[in-house]
Design a protein around this motif. Sequence first.
Motif, PDB file in Angstrom:
ATOM      1  N   PHE A   1    -107.223  32.102  49.156  1.00  0.00           N
ATOM      2  CA  PHE A   1    -107.050  33.512  48.821  1.00  0.00           C
ATOM      3  C   PHE A   1    -106.586  34.326  50.031  1.00  0.00           C
ATOM      4  CE2 PHE A   1    -109.236  32.566  44.914  1.00  0.00           C
ATOM      5  CZ  PHE A   1    -108.744  33.513  44.031  1.00  0.00           C
ATOM      6  N   LEU A   2    -106.948  33.868  51.218  1.00  0.00           N
ATOM      7  CA  LEU A   2    -106.586  34.603  52.426  1.00  0.00           C
ATOM      8  C   LEU A   2    -105.198  34.229  52.947  1.00  0.00           C
ATOM      9  CD1 LEU A   2    -109.981  34.443  54.348  1.00  0.00           C
ATOM     10  CD2 LEU A   2    -108.995  36.447  53.238  1.00  0.00           C
ATOM     11  N   LEU A   3    -104.798  32.965  52.759  1.00  0.00           N
ATOM     12  CA  LEU A   3    -103.583  32.472  53.394  1.00  0.00           C
ATOM     13  C   LEU A   3    -102.433  32.165  52.437  1.00  0.00           C
ATOM     14  CD1 LEU A   3    -105.286  29.997  55.916  1.00  0.00           C
ATOM     15  CD2 LEU A   3    -104.533  32.348  56.343  1.00  0.00           C
ATOM     16  N   GLU A   4    -102.713  32.025  51.154  1.00  0.00           N
ATOM     17  CA  GLU A   4    -101.680  31.658  50.190  1.00  0.00           C
ATOM     18  C   GLU A   4    -101.433  32.796  49.199  1.00  0.00           C
ATOM     19  OE1 GLU A   4    -102.680  26.861  50.058  1.00  0.00           O
ATOM     20  OE2 GLU A   4    -103.215  28.145  48.371  1.00  0.00           O
ATOM     21  N   ASP A   5    -100.226  32.820  48.657  1.00  0.00           N
ATOM     22  CA  ASP A   5     -99.977  33.775  47.580  1.00  0.00           C
ATOM     23  C   ASP A   5    -100.320  33.103  46.250  1.00  0.00           C
ATOM     24  OD1 ASP A   5     -97.796  32.155  46.811  1.00  0.00           O
ATOM     25  OD2 ASP A   5     -96.367  33.371  47.944  1.00  0.00           O
ATOM     26  N   ALA A   6    -100.235  33.868  45.173  1.00  0.00           N
ATOM     27  CA  ALA A   6    -100.649  33.370  43.862  1.00  0.00           C
ATOM     28  C   ALA A   6     -99.820  32.169  43.416  1.00  0.00           C
ATOM     29  CB  ALA A   6    -100.554  34.491  42.829  1.00  0.00           C
ATOM     30  N   THR A   7     -98.529  32.170  43.749  1.00  0.00           N
ATOM     31  CA  THR A   7     -97.660  31.048  43.363  1.00  0.00           C
ATOM     32  C   THR A   7     -98.106  29.766  44.049  1.00  0.00           C
ATOM     33  OG1 THR A   7     -95.769  32.532  43.035  1.00  0.00           O
ATOM     34  CG2 THR A   7     -95.288  30.186  43.343  1.00  0.00           C
ATOM     35  N   GLN A   8     -98.427  29.849  45.337  1.00  0.00           N
ATOM     36  CA  GLN A   8     -98.891  28.668  46.064  1.00  0.00           C
ATOM     37  C   GLN A   8    -100.216  28.168  45.499  1.00  0.00           C
ATOM     38  OE1 GLN A   8     -98.700  30.680  49.928  1.00  0.00           O
ATOM     39  NE2 GLN A   8     -97.273  29.102  50.646  1.00  0.00           N
ATOM     40  N   ARG A   9    -101.117  29.090  45.167  1.00  0.00           N
ATOM     41  CA  ARG A   9    -102.412  28.687  44.587  1.00  0.00           C
ATOM     42  C   ARG A   9    -102.203  27.988  43.244  1.00  0.00           C
ATOM     43  NH1 ARG A   9    -103.910  33.882  46.370  1.00  0.00           N
ATOM     44  NH2 ARG A   9    -104.150  34.717  44.261  1.00  0.00           N
ATOM     45  N   TYR A  10    -101.277  28.524  42.460  1.00  0.00           N
ATOM     46  CA  TYR A  10    -100.989  27.923  41.146  1.00  0.00           C
ATOM     47  C   TYR A  10    -100.406  26.516  41.304  1.00  0.00           C
ATOM     48  CZ  TYR A  10     -98.550  27.029  36.762  1.00  0.00           C
ATOM     49  OH  TYR A  10     -98.083  26.449  35.600  1.00  0.00           O
ATOM     50  N   ILE A  11     -99.460  26.362  42.227  1.00  0.00           N
ATOM     51  CA  ILE A  11     -98.838  25.052  42.455  1.00  0.00           C
ATOM     52  C   ILE A  11     -99.878  24.030  42.888  1.00  0.00           C
ATOM     53  CG2 ILE A  11     -97.254  23.766  43.951  1.00  0.00           C
ATOM     54  CD1 ILE A  11     -95.466  26.293  43.946  1.00  0.00           C
ATOM     55  N   HIS A  12    -100.740  24.407  43.819  1.00  0.00           N
ATOM     56  CA  HIS A  12    -101.783  23.487  44.296  1.00  0.00           C
ATOM     57  C   HIS A  12    -102.739  23.101  43.172  1.00  0.00           C
ATOM     58  CE1 HIS A  12    -101.214  24.913  48.737  1.00  0.00           C
ATOM     59  NE2 HIS A  12    -100.302  24.058  48.364  1.00  0.00           N
TER      60      HIS A  12
ATOM     61  N   ARG B   1     -95.313  35.168  34.610  1.00  0.00           N
ATOM     62  CA  ARG B   1     -94.115  35.374  35.439  1.00  0.00           C
ATOM     63  C   ARG B   1     -93.933  34.232  36.432  1.00  0.00           C
ATOM     64  NH1 ARG B   1     -95.716  41.497  36.463  1.00  0.00           N
ATOM     65  NH2 ARG B   1     -94.777  42.508  34.643  1.00  0.00           N
ATOM     66  N   ILE B   2     -95.045  33.805  37.041  1.00  0.00           N
ATOM     67  CA  ILE B   2     -94.991  32.697  37.996  1.00  0.00           C
ATOM     68  C   ILE B   2     -94.506  31.425  37.310  1.00  0.00           C
ATOM     69  CG2 ILE B   2     -96.411  31.131  39.400  1.00  0.00           C
ATOM     70  CD1 ILE B   2     -98.146  33.606  40.086  1.00  0.00           C
ATOM     71  N   ARG B   3     -95.033  31.147  36.141  1.00  0.00           N
ATOM     72  CA  ARG B   3     -94.647  29.942  35.397  1.00  0.00           C
ATOM     73  C   ARG B   3     -93.177  29.987  35.016  1.00  0.00           C
ATOM     74  NH1 ARG B   3     -97.195  29.562  30.526  1.00  0.00           N
ATOM     75  NH2 ARG B   3     -97.027  27.303  30.460  1.00  0.00           N
ATOM     76  N   ASN B   4     -92.715  31.146  34.562  1.00  0.00           N
ATOM     77  CA  ASN B   4     -91.302  31.284  34.180  1.00  0.00           C
ATOM     78  C   ASN B   4     -90.382  31.122  35.384  1.00  0.00           C
ATOM     79  OD1 ASN B   4     -91.920  31.741  31.475  1.00  0.00           O
ATOM     80  ND2 ASN B   4     -92.017  33.964  31.723  1.00  0.00           N
TER      81      ASN B   4
END
Length: 199
Positions: free
Chosen positions: A148-159, A189-192
């Motif tokens: 939550f501190l170092l990644e954006d939402a897209t990176q969290r979703y990918i991981h 939006r991230i998924r699209n």
Amino acid sequence: MTIKDLDFIFDHLEKLTHIKCTEQEKKDVADHFKPHKLKKNDFFLKEGEQPSRLAFTVSGLLRSYYINKLGDDFTKKFYFEGSIVGYSALIVNQKASYYIEALENCTLLSTTYSSFQKMSQHNPTWINIIKELQDQTIIYKENRESSFLLEDATQRYIHLTQTHPDIEQRIKQKYIASYLGISAVSLSRIRNKLRTLHM
């Protein structure tokens, strides 16, 4: 408890802790852990209850979450097969501030915390396993905090999808979004966006 269920527990524990149990130690587990079935939408734990049990997830999927004063819920954690359910709530030794609910029909192997402690006191291997489980809990919390501190939402979703490739087939989008700390609209939006990039 079936032999298959028992083997599942020890295979998972060995992968998680790198500690191998003897046949007698496995027998001790079989004597203390009992099958516990949950239907979809059943609760393993509710807010305000005093936690008294922990369990291993043999099959199925659970979610822990908070509900605030406005009625919004925030996903704390998902419990996939092999997960240990309720352990952190027992360590705190306070009434639960969150819910643990089955998202699918679940088969658990469950025991009371007092029974688990008794088994551990007479078994040095289980003392080491408990320490490793505590360490794993700390590591999970550290990783989640850093994401939550170092990644954006897209990176969290990918991981998340890399760690659990079938998560979108098993869990509602609103729960995934809640776990990631974003709205369902933002997740869409991230998924699209990712889908367009991979076309």
